[in-house]
Design an enzyme around this catalytic site. Structure first.
Site, PDB file in Angstrom:
ATOM      1  CE  LYS A 119      -4.463  -1.557   1.663  1.00 57.28           C
ATOM      2  NZ  LYS A 119      -5.546  -1.364   2.626  1.00 57.28           N
ATOM      3  CE  LYS A 201      -8.552 -10.597  -2.362  1.00 53.84           C
ATOM      4  NZ  LYS A 201      -8.253 -10.041  -1.066  1.00 53.84           N
ATOM      5  CE  LYS A 204     -12.629  -2.277  -2.474  1.00 55.02           C
ATOM      6  NZ  LYS A 204     -13.080  -2.905  -1.283  1.00 55.02           N
TER       7      LYS A 204
END
Ligand code: TRP
Length: 338
Positions: A119, A201, A204
């Site tokens: 992140k 994976k 969204k």
């Protein structure tokens, strides 16, 4: 023991971030499983809305996302009569325990978290302290409720491991205080992959929206995305190596229909991928239809949603407060006299 009646049910805690669209991956990988656990466990679920601001949110959109996520989880089958389902930001105890746990969590441990590394690379302009201490807030979430089991996906396993380490460390320094939780690996579901790149994976945040199905996609959109799903050139439906696309579709189909891979293989023997993709798409449409219908009702009924989360907050707080008080006493704080 024989005459020990009504053994306490094991406690499950889990949470999901209301950070926008909830995907079929979230549903099959986590939510469907939460719904199934409600009868056998004492389930406590939260919308982890404090975690969400580790990435900058636009207030109006964030507010809408939280309410929509709450409604969608109810629509999926989280039952407020069986489970405690609240918003993390409503229970101030989470942030308080997180602070204390921060002081029992090492810089080095947090630096090793792969999600932090990923992140901070992705949001290089906003590598804030919250992003760094995210796992101690997550540990607080879990430990406040004396959770025995925490259903988590593979991406959260490292955080759960750290939570266990923090709990054991605290228990060791003082005396047994926290229940050390175990992960709960879902029987089915597990990892749903992108329809466009089945080695990744389903997410969204994928720029290619054809890679993921959202819980509110229309039947036409769902069918289109499955028809376009990336597969291979073998044209034979079976679970195997180098068949990531087909394996993923089989996983989705199995998760929804309950059929085993062998049964699916037989069902589609001698039939092409076109037929198989249509069948998977139709199964998904059928699964999501009642959820979407319930969601559309719920989202109109703001008063009901408000009632559900407002009743849940003080119930969660009452449990959490007891744990926090115990912790503060052990650390050495003086309680307010009444
Ligand atoms: N970090 C989790 C996620 O993004 C959400 C979460 C927050 C969570 N607190 C938790 C999951 C406690 C399990 C237990 O998926």
């Amino acid at each position: 023991m024989e005459n020990q009646t009504a053994e306490r049910k094991k406690v499950i805690f889990s949470a999901i971030q209301p950070s926008g669209t909830i995907t079929l991956g979230n549903y099959l990988g986590a939510l469907k499983n939460w719904v199934a656990l409600q009868d056998d466990f004492d389930c406590i679920f939260a919308l982890a809305d404090l975690h969400t601001i580790t990435v900058r949110q636009e207030p109006a959109k964030f507010r809408r996302n939280i309410l929509e996520a709450y409604a969608l989880l109810l629509a999926c089958g989280i039952d407020v009569n069986k489970s405690l389902f609240f918003m993390q930001s409503h229970v101030h105890t989470h942030a308080e325990l997180a602070w204390i746990l921060n002081c029992y969590t090492q810089f080095g441990e947090l630096s090793r978290m792969t999600q932090f590394k990923d992140k901070s690379a992705k949001h290089a302009d906003n590598v804030n302290a919250g992003l760094f201490t995210y796992p101690s807030l997550m540990a607080a979430d879990i430990l406040l409720y004396n959770a025995d089991y925490v259903p988590v996906g593979a991406d959260q396993k490292q955080h759960l491991e750290l939570c266990r380490n923090i709990a054991e460390r605290f228990n060791g320094l003082y005396s047994p205080t926290f229940v050390v939780p175990d992960g709960l690996i879902p029987k089915t579901g597990a990892r749903i992959m992108s329809l466009q790149d089945p080695t990744k994976k389903m997410s969204k945040s994928d720029e290619n929206t054809a890679g993921f199905i959202t819980m509110l996609d229309t039947p036409a959109e769902i069918m289109k995305k499955f028809k376009r799903a990336v597969t291979d050139s073998e044209a034979r439906v079976y679970y195997g190596e180098n068949k990531a696309g087909i394996n993923n579709l089989m996983g989705i189909y199995s998760c929804i229909t309950g059929k085993s891979y062998d049964e699916i293989e037989k069902e589609f023997e001698g039939r092409g991928y076109g037929d198989f993709k249509t069948a998977v798409g139709e199964a998904v449409v059928k699964e999501l239809e009642p959820i979407q219908a319930r969601y559309n009702e719920l989202i109109k009924d703001k008063a009901y949603l408000e009632k559900c989360y407002s009743e849940a907050a003080p119930r969660a707080e009452a449990i959490a407060r007891r744990t926090l008080q115990k912790v503060m006493k052990k650390v050495g704080y003086l309680p307010v006299a009444h």
